[in-house]
Design a protein around this motif. Sequence first.
Motif, PDB file in Angstrom:
ATOM      1  N   HIS A 150       0.782  -1.131  -0.120  1.00 14.79           N
ATOM      2  CA  HIS A 150       0.034  -0.088   0.138  1.00 14.79           C
ATOM      3  C   HIS A 150       0.904   1.346  -0.044  1.00 14.79           C
ATOM      4  N   PRO A 151       0.542   2.059  -0.657  1.00 11.39           N
ATOM      5  CA  PRO A 151       1.360   3.348  -0.958  1.00 11.39           C
ATOM      6  C   PRO A 151       1.482   4.240   0.303  1.00 11.39           C
ATOM      7  N   THR A 152       0.620   4.149   1.269  1.00  4.01           N
ATOM      8  CA  THR A 152       0.749   4.576   2.701  1.00  4.01           C
ATOM      9  C   THR A 152       2.004   3.679   3.554  1.00  4.01           C
ATOM     10  N   LYS A 153       2.162   2.783   3.080  1.00  5.76           N
ATOM     11  CA  LYS A 153       3.202   1.792   3.906  1.00  5.76           C
ATOM     12  C   LYS A 153       4.583   1.858   3.265  1.00  5.76           C
ATOM     13  N   ALA A 154       4.522   1.902   2.164  1.00  5.22           N
ATOM     14  CA  ALA A 154       5.835   1.727   1.253  1.00  5.22           C
ATOM     15  C   ALA A 154       6.938   2.565   1.801  1.00  5.22           C
ATOM     16  N   PRO A 155       6.656   3.809   1.873  1.00  7.10           N
ATOM     17  CA  PRO A 155       7.787   4.909   2.282  1.00  7.10           C
ATOM     18  C   PRO A 155       8.513   4.549   3.499  1.00  7.10           C
ATOM     19  N   LEU A 164       8.566   1.480   4.809  1.00  9.65           N
ATOM     20  CA  LEU A 164       9.594   0.383   4.691  1.00  9.65           C
ATOM     21  C   LEU A 164      10.637   0.633   4.006  1.00  9.65           C
ATOM     22  N   SER A 165      10.788   1.582   3.013  1.00  4.76           N
ATOM     23  CA  SER A 165      12.149   1.837   2.220  1.00  4.76           C
ATOM     24  C   SER A 165      13.079   2.998   3.265  1.00  4.76           C
ATOM     25  N   ALA A 166      12.303   3.530   4.106  1.00  2.00           N
ATOM     26  CA  ALA A 166      13.168   4.255   4.942  1.00  2.00           C
ATOM     27  C   ALA A 166      13.894   3.335   5.958  1.00  2.00           C
ATOM     28  N   VAL A 167      13.242   2.058   6.100  1.00  2.00           N
ATOM     29  CA  VAL A 167      13.888   1.431   7.451  1.00  2.00           C
ATOM     30  C   VAL A 167      15.012   0.447   6.472  1.00  2.00           C
ATOM     31  N   THR A 168      14.682  -0.093   5.396  1.00  2.00           N
ATOM     32  CA  THR A 168      15.621  -1.185   4.780  1.00  2.00           C
ATOM     33  C   THR A 168      15.788  -0.779   3.548  1.00  2.00           C
ATOM     34  N   ASN A 169      16.894  -1.397   2.990  1.00  5.32           N
ATOM     35  CA  ASN A 169      17.493  -1.215   1.454  1.00  5.32           C
ATOM     36  C   ASN A 169      17.099  -2.445   0.970  1.00  5.32           C
ATOM     37  N   GLN A 170      16.528  -3.324   1.608  1.00  8.86           N
ATOM     38  CA  GLN A 170      16.424  -4.685   0.957  1.00  8.86           C
ATOM     39  C   GLN A 170      14.749  -5.072   0.651  1.00  8.86           C
ATOM     40  N   ILE A 171      14.444  -5.268  -0.471  1.00  8.57           N
ATOM     41  CA  ILE A 171      13.181  -5.519  -0.919  1.00  8.57           C
ATOM     42  C   ILE A 171      12.650  -6.619  -0.135  1.00  8.57           C
ATOM     43  N   GLN A 172      13.277  -7.692   0.046  1.00  8.03           N
ATOM     44  CA  GLN A 172      13.038  -9.123   0.614  1.00  8.03           C
ATOM     45  C   GLN A 172      12.623  -8.759   2.117  1.00  8.03           C
ATOM     46  N   ALA A 216      11.783  -5.648   3.244  1.00  8.23           N
ATOM     47  CA  ALA A 216      10.738  -4.644   3.376  1.00  8.23           C
ATOM     48  C   ALA A 216       9.603  -5.581   3.418  1.00  8.23           C
ATOM     49  N   LEU A 217       9.429  -6.534   2.406  1.00  3.89           N
ATOM     50  CA  LEU A 217       8.489  -7.449   2.203  1.00  3.89           C
ATOM     51  C   LEU A 217       7.924  -8.272   3.465  1.00  3.89           C
ATOM     52  N   HIS A 218       9.137  -8.615   4.257  1.00  6.78           N
ATOM     53  CA  HIS A 218       8.912  -9.342   5.449  1.00  6.78           C
ATOM     54  C   HIS A 218       8.180  -8.207   6.713  1.00  6.78           C
ATOM     55  N   LEU A 219       8.907  -7.175   6.508  1.00  8.36           N
ATOM     56  CA  LEU A 219       8.468  -6.351   7.591  1.00  8.36           C
ATOM     57  C   LEU A 219       6.916  -5.881   7.428  1.00  8.36           C
ATOM     58  N   GLU A 220       6.716  -6.004   6.483  1.00  6.69           N
ATOM     59  CA  GLU A 220       5.243  -5.423   6.008  1.00  6.69           C
ATOM     60  C   GLU A 220       4.441  -6.469   6.800  1.00  6.69           C
ATOM     61  N   GLN A 221       4.803  -7.755   6.744  1.00  4.35           N
ATOM     62  CA  GLN A 221       4.119  -8.844   7.266  1.00  4.35           C
ATOM     63  C   GLN A 221       4.078  -8.877   8.904  1.00  4.35           C
ATOM     64  N   ASP A 255       3.961  -8.770  12.562  1.00  9.49           N
ATOM     65  CA  ASP A 255       3.165  -7.887  13.490  1.00  9.49           C
ATOM     66  C   ASP A 255       4.010  -6.964  14.316  1.00  9.49           C
ATOM     67  N   TRP A 256       5.140  -7.424  14.851  1.00  7.27           N
ATOM     68  CA  TRP A 256       5.941  -6.599  15.937  1.00  7.27           C
ATOM     69  C   TRP A 256       6.356  -5.347  15.126  1.00  7.27           C
ATOM     70  N   PHE A 257       6.592  -4.888  13.823  1.00  4.96           N
ATOM     71  CA  PHE A 257       6.801  -3.899  13.269  1.00  4.96           C
ATOM     72  C   PHE A 257       5.581  -3.007  13.188  1.00  4.96           C
ATOM     73  N   ALA A 258       4.292  -3.642  13.179  1.00  2.00           N
ATOM     74  CA  ALA A 258       3.074  -3.032  12.662  1.00  2.00           C
ATOM     75  C   ALA A 258       3.097  -2.005  14.167  1.00  2.00           C
ATOM     76  N   ARG A 259       3.141  -2.882  15.155  1.00  2.31           N
ATOM     77  CA  ARG A 259       2.940  -2.414  16.570  1.00  2.31           C
ATOM     78  C   ARG A 259       3.969  -1.296  16.838  1.00  2.31           C
ATOM     79  N   ALA A 260       5.178  -1.580  16.555  1.00  2.00           N
ATOM     80  CA  ALA A 260       5.985  -0.584  16.847  1.00  2.00           C
ATOM     81  C   ALA A 260       5.695   0.668  16.002  1.00  2.00           C
ATOM     82  N   ARG A 261       5.427   0.585  15.029  1.00  2.07           N
ATOM     83  CA  ARG A 261       4.943   1.723  14.260  1.00  2.07           C
ATOM     84  C   ARG A 261       3.869   2.689  15.139  1.00  2.07           C
ATOM     85  N   ASN A 262       2.740   1.756  15.536  1.00  5.61           N
ATOM     86  CA  ASN A 262       1.901   2.316  16.267  1.00  5.61           C
ATOM     87  C   ASN A 262       2.071   3.109  17.600  1.00  5.61           C
TER      88      ASN A 262
END
Length: 333
Positions: free
Chosen positions: A184-189, A191-199, A201-206, A208-215
Amino acid sequence: MNWPEFEQAQPLAAKVLTSSIQKNRVAHAYLFEGEHGTGKRAASMLVAQSLFCSDIQNHGVPCEQCSNCKRIKNGNHPDVHIVEPEGLSIKIDQIRSLRAEFNKTGLESKKKFYIIVDAEKMTISAANSLLKFLEEPHLQTTAILLTEQPQRILPTIISRCQIVSFKSLPTKVMTEKLIEMGIHPTKAPLLSAVTNQIQEALHLEQDDWFARARNIVLKLYEVLKQSPLYAMTALQSEWNGHFKERAQMEIGLDLLLFIYKDILYIQLGKEEQLIYPDQRKKFEADAFRISAGRLSEQMTAILEAKQMLHANINPQLLMEQLMLKLQEGASFV
Ligand SMILES: [Zn+2]
């Protein structure tokens, strides 16, 4: 990261390494240099796997299934050693014990492999000790030094290493790629700020720890605007339990830093660079309230806290002090 992912992310680095593995001309020492998140560490583990793999595939690609590959991945192969900074630096004793270890013959084979993480953090004496080690020819020993700051490594060490550069993907390109891949375009920036690796980033997107960290971070920022006392409570009720390890704290502090960066982007009229685009309305109000000077003090305070993480400082105390620094003066601007 597996080998095909490595080839995709860092085609040049992968090509250099593949070709030396295939030709059986692996250098005694490599220096992997490149920015944070470019996959240097994961790549060094892949090289270790391809040197020890008992079922090597075409083009020197490790099978990732045999016992050697698995033990390397799990960090318990007896002939593969990783040296990391203890506190702020890599000390001479760490290099000495590495050398002692290598004077024994390989436990399972004649090969030995070591990785030095954040090699620029070696003290002068540690660096000199490593230099002697690199000068002694050890057959079948491979060293990989990792660094984000090659200019801080002794030139005499660099001259003994084959340099492999890891390129970072420009943030904008990375964000576009992630959106193309369905993020989602609101999530992608973020993820790219946190890591430079696509894989990753895809892992972080899924994750739960990261999603909660953001909140938690966004909430902490809101609470902090009201009062440092509320912020202390939020630290105790949510932050401390969620960001337990140093690496997690680093992510937490980065996520916090990005909020202040976003406010700066708004002040500079660079809204297209926002890391939390869905928070834009709230941040716009803050961008009016906070002076550029104050903003830069707050960002400096977060960066200093990140630095302090590497010293042996109580992380809870560190965060409490940071809350006071971030709050201080905020209501007077
Ligand atoms: Zn294998």
